[in-house]
Write an enzyme that holds these catalytic residues in place. Sequence first.
Site, PDB file in Angstrom:
ATOM      1  N   GLN A  12       0.814  -1.222   0.000  1.00  0.00           N
ATOM      2  CA  GLN A  12       0.000   0.000   0.000  1.00  0.00           C
ATOM      3  C   GLN A  12       0.847   1.271   0.000  1.00  0.00           C
ATOM      4  O   GLN A  12       0.614   2.191  -0.783  1.00  0.00           O
ATOM      5  CB  GLN A  12      -0.907   0.022   1.234  1.00  0.00           C
ATOM      6  CG  GLN A  12      -1.889  -1.117   1.292  1.00  0.00           C
ATOM      7  CD  GLN A  12      -2.679  -1.101   2.583  1.00  0.00           C
ATOM      8  OE1 GLN A  12      -3.725  -0.485   2.654  1.00  0.00           O
ATOM      9  NE2 GLN A  12      -2.181  -1.759   3.613  1.00  0.00           N
ATOM     10  N   VAL A  13       1.837   1.334   0.894  1.00  0.00           N
ATOM     11  CA  VAL A  13       2.655   2.543   1.009  1.00  0.00           C
ATOM     12  C   VAL A  13       3.644   2.630  -0.143  1.00  0.00           C
ATOM     13  O   VAL A  13       3.842   3.695  -0.736  1.00  0.00           O
ATOM     14  CB  VAL A  13       3.370   2.586   2.365  1.00  0.00           C
ATOM     15  CG1 VAL A  13       4.290   3.807   2.456  1.00  0.00           C
ATOM     16  CG2 VAL A  13       2.347   2.630   3.510  1.00  0.00           C
ATOM     17  N   ASP A  36      14.838 -10.102  -3.067  1.00  0.00           N
ATOM     18  CA  ASP A  36      14.274 -10.971  -2.030  1.00  0.00           C
ATOM     19  C   ASP A  36      14.708 -10.444  -0.668  1.00  0.00           C
ATOM     20  O   ASP A  36      15.852 -10.630  -0.251  1.00  0.00           O
ATOM     21  CB  ASP A  36      14.769 -12.408  -2.236  1.00  0.00           C
ATOM     22  CG  ASP A  36      14.234 -13.365  -1.171  1.00  0.00           C
ATOM     23  OD1 ASP A  36      13.433 -12.934  -0.316  1.00  0.00           O
ATOM     24  OD2 ASP A  36      14.633 -14.542  -1.189  1.00  0.00           O
ATOM     25  N   THR A  62       4.065  -7.955   7.281  1.00  0.00           N
ATOM     26  CA  THR A  62       3.016  -7.277   8.061  1.00  0.00           C
ATOM     27  C   THR A  62       1.895  -8.200   8.515  1.00  0.00           C
ATOM     28  O   THR A  62       0.885  -7.726   9.038  1.00  0.00           O
ATOM     29  CB  THR A  62       2.398  -6.130   7.239  1.00  0.00           C
ATOM     30  OG1 THR A  62       1.884  -6.655   6.014  1.00  0.00           O
ATOM     31  CG2 THR A  62       3.430  -5.052   6.946  1.00  0.00           C
ATOM     32  N   TYR A  99      10.180   2.673   7.318  1.00  0.00           N
ATOM     33  CA  TYR A  99       8.847   2.789   7.922  1.00  0.00           C
ATOM     34  C   TYR A  99       8.680   1.747   9.027  1.00  0.00           C
ATOM     35  O   TYR A  99       9.005   0.582   8.852  1.00  0.00           O
ATOM     36  CB  TYR A  99       7.763   2.644   6.848  1.00  0.00           C
ATOM     37  CG  TYR A  99       7.837   3.787   5.870  1.00  0.00           C
ATOM     38  CD1 TYR A  99       7.072   4.929   6.043  1.00  0.00           C
ATOM     39  CD2 TYR A  99       8.753   3.751   4.818  1.00  0.00           C
ATOM     40  CE1 TYR A  99       7.191   6.010   5.184  1.00  0.00           C
ATOM     41  CE2 TYR A  99       8.876   4.822   3.948  1.00  0.00           C
ATOM     42  CZ  TYR A  99       8.099   5.949   4.142  1.00  0.00           C
ATOM     43  OH  TYR A  99       8.231   7.023   3.295  1.00  0.00           O
ATOM     44  N   THR A 101       6.260   1.160  13.040  1.00  0.00           N
ATOM     45  CA  THR A 101       4.894   0.928  13.500  1.00  0.00           C
ATOM     46  C   THR A 101       4.700   1.315  14.953  1.00  0.00           C
ATOM     47  O   THR A 101       5.663   1.323  15.741  1.00  0.00           O
ATOM     48  CB  THR A 101       4.557  -0.572  13.323  1.00  0.00           C
ATOM     49  OG1 THR A 101       3.309  -0.872  13.954  1.00  0.00           O
ATOM     50  CG2 THR A 101       5.628  -1.449  13.967  1.00  0.00           C
ATOM     51  N   TYR A 125       5.607  -9.491  15.703  1.00  0.00           N
ATOM     52  CA  TYR A 125       5.698  -8.473  14.653  1.00  0.00           C
ATOM     53  C   TYR A 125       6.335  -7.199  15.196  1.00  0.00           C
ATOM     54  O   TYR A 125       7.281  -6.656  14.601  1.00  0.00           O
ATOM     55  CB  TYR A 125       4.301  -8.179  14.084  1.00  0.00           C
ATOM     56  CG  TYR A 125       4.233  -6.930  13.249  1.00  0.00           C
ATOM     57  CD1 TYR A 125       4.854  -6.865  12.005  1.00  0.00           C
ATOM     58  CD2 TYR A 125       3.550  -5.803  13.700  1.00  0.00           C
ATOM     59  CE1 TYR A 125       4.793  -5.709  11.233  1.00  0.00           C
ATOM     60  CE2 TYR A 125       3.477  -4.648  12.945  1.00  0.00           C
ATOM     61  CZ  TYR A 125       4.106  -4.601  11.714  1.00  0.00           C
ATOM     62  OH  TYR A 125       4.053  -3.454  10.966  1.00  0.00           O
ATOM     63  N   LYS A 129       9.979  -5.426  14.129  1.00  0.00           N
ATOM     64  CA  LYS A 129      10.101  -4.046  13.657  1.00  0.00           C
ATOM     65  C   LYS A 129      11.039  -3.239  14.556  1.00  0.00           C
ATOM     66  O   LYS A 129      11.815  -2.412  14.067  1.00  0.00           O
ATOM     67  CB  LYS A 129       8.723  -3.392  13.588  1.00  0.00           C
ATOM     68  CG  LYS A 129       7.805  -3.966  12.514  1.00  0.00           C
ATOM     69  CD  LYS A 129       8.338  -3.763  11.099  1.00  0.00           C
ATOM     70  CE  LYS A 129       8.259  -2.318  10.650  1.00  0.00           C
ATOM     71  NZ  LYS A 129       8.728  -2.169   9.236  1.00  0.00           N
ATOM     72  N   TRP A 150      -2.374   1.777  11.633  1.00  0.00           N
ATOM     73  CA  TRP A 150      -3.712   1.597  11.061  1.00  0.00           C
ATOM     74  C   TRP A 150      -3.760   2.019   9.592  1.00  0.00           C
ATOM     75  O   TRP A 150      -4.665   2.755   9.171  1.00  0.00           O
ATOM     76  CB  TRP A 150      -4.733   2.379  11.885  1.00  0.00           C
ATOM     77  CG  TRP A 150      -4.937   1.889  13.290  1.00  0.00           C
ATOM     78  CD1 TRP A 150      -4.059   1.169  14.049  1.00  0.00           C
ATOM     79  CD2 TRP A 150      -6.089   2.098  14.116  1.00  0.00           C
ATOM     80  NE1 TRP A 150      -4.593   0.924  15.296  1.00  0.00           N
ATOM     81  CE2 TRP A 150      -5.839   1.477  15.365  1.00  0.00           C
ATOM     82  CE3 TRP A 150      -7.307   2.750  13.931  1.00  0.00           C
ATOM     83  CZ2 TRP A 150      -6.759   1.487  16.411  1.00  0.00           C
ATOM     84  CZ3 TRP A 150      -8.223   2.769  14.973  1.00  0.00           C
ATOM     85  CH2 TRP A 150      -7.958   2.141  16.198  1.00  0.00           C
TER      86      TRP A 150
END
Length: 291
Positions: A12-13, A36, A62, A99, A101, A125, A129, A150
């Site tokens: 998405q980003v 990869d 994610t 990026y 979270t 997760y 990160k 979100w």
Amino acid sequence: MHTILLTGTSGQVGFELQRSLQGLGTIHAPNSAALDLANADAVRDVIRALKPTLIVNPAAYTAVDKAESEADLAHAINARAPAVMAEEARRLGIPLVHYSTDYVYSGEGEQPWREDDPLAPANVYGASKLAGEEAIRASGCDHLILRTSWVYGVRGKNFLLTMLKLGREREALNIVADQIGAPTWSRTIAELSAHIVASRPDWAGVSGAYHLVNSGTTSWHGFAEAIFALAAARGDKVPGTLGAIATEAYPTPAKRPKNSRLSLDKLRETFGLVPPDWHDALKLSFTELPA
């Protein structure tokens, strides 16, 4: 003009960044076959062959619940790959935009998290990160770590598209109402990222973590209400009943944070950027949805 290595453009980003970064340089966006991210040597080889002047890394593992049983893969993509990118960025003397979270925090309390608050992820997760963040900081490269939350958009898998699908299929839905955060449009993330990159002739003094989310907060239930209000206004079928439930009523393999509020003060003070309210971003995102 930059030579930009951009990862994760099927996400998405990354999809939005490939468009928002236009004009700031030549964008090289290898797909997963060409890069990869689970293979640290492959990541290093791509960077050394390209010799970019900027690395932008929105790619990530994610699948929050699946990560509980795929910890090695989550860490390979979310920790080891960014570590290699940071090492190579330092070697080349170039900046890295990465990026992260809200899951790096404990998710407890009610106060908006500030960038220098203690980091205590509650699931695999989040831990993966955080390990990526720590590796970037340890490398000594110039970097921006942009923590978001979100995230939704008009492609891929996300809460917005799931709600629209379920709204067409069901008469009643129950949505968690005691987790609070900021629904954040992937376009907002990409556009503000491009503003930051365009405004930095040098990166002296700005390296570090920043929060990048839409302004304002709500619950998942409140987010769903707003989605269905906009959907109904354009004639889509929506549920007749939208119930509010507690986190405990919807158990998941990975523990979810109840407090995903992120302070935007540092972003505003450093870069002069104020992300739009999440309601406004959501309305704009609806103009991108197919009829």
